[in-house]
Enzyme design. Structure first.
Site, PDB file in Angstrom:
ATOM      1  N   GLU A   1     -44.214   7.715  12.310  1.00 32.71           N
ATOM      2  CA  GLU A   1     -45.458   7.055  11.914  1.00 32.71           C
ATOM      3  C   GLU A   1     -46.428   6.882  13.078  1.00 32.71           C
ATOM      4  OE1 GLU A   1     -42.076   6.048   9.321  1.00 32.71           O
ATOM      5  OE2 GLU A   1     -42.356   5.886  11.479  1.00 32.71           O
ATOM      6  N   SER A   2     -46.073   7.183  14.290  1.00 33.44           N
ATOM      7  CA  SER A   2     -46.876   7.208  15.512  1.00 33.44           C
ATOM      8  C   SER A   2     -46.089   6.700  16.704  1.00 33.44           C
ATOM      9  CB  SER A   2     -48.231   6.505  15.385  1.00 33.44           C
ATOM     10  OG  SER A   2     -49.061   6.941  16.451  1.00 33.44           O
TER      11      SER A   2
END
Length: 157
Positions: free
Chosen positions: A103-104
């Site tokens: 997700e990052s």
């Protein structure tokens, strides 16, 4: 327009057109595609980016504790850990590193001699970056914590 721009936009990918059924299936799958954008505070965005400052915090030179805390943040946020890389600086014992997520990321840089740490938490999709704040508070016992939030990608289409 470059080939990459065509690929990113989805144009020029040779949408099947031999039957009406194939066109319907392709259109339906594009509409159902999960681009991991979210709606937060009524705004469609790529995700929330938290800037977190810990003041008068403890254990900022303990690399094992920092790794354990990053893992706990990932779990609390419902994110997917891909990799953690941390570096221990000498002589002050500061730690710099990142947890790379599907997700990052969550990054940290600490100055134990000042009791200060700067963290950067960005997550897209269903992950909840706000859930990291109580984990950080419990792990580092800061006297003060400052959190700023940016909603990233608001202008993306």
């Amino acid at each position: 327009m470059s080939h990459n721009a065509l690929f990113r936009s989805g144009k020029g990918l040779g949408t099947p057109g031999t039957t009406r059924e194939k066109e319907k299936t392709n259109a339906a799958s594009l509409e159902a595609r999960d681009d991991h954008f979210v709606v937060k505070n009524g705004v469609r965005c790529a995700g929330a980016h938290l800037i977190v400052d810990l003041y008068q915090a403890e254990r900022l030179d303990d690399i094992a504790h920092i790794e354990e805390t990053l893992r706990a943040c990932v779990d609390a946020a419902g994110a997917t850990l891909l990799h953690i890389h941390l570096h221990h600086f000498e002589p002050n014992g500061g730690v710099s590193g990142v947890a790379v997520l599907a997700e990052s990321h969550i990054s940290i840089h600490s100055w134990p001699e000042h009791g200060y740490a700067a963290l950067d938490i960005f997550m897209c999709g269903d992950a909840v970056p706000d859930a990291c704040v109580p984990v950080l508070r419990a792990a580092f016992a800061p006297k003060n914590i400052a959190v700023s939030e940016l909603l990233r990608g608001q202008g993306a289409t």
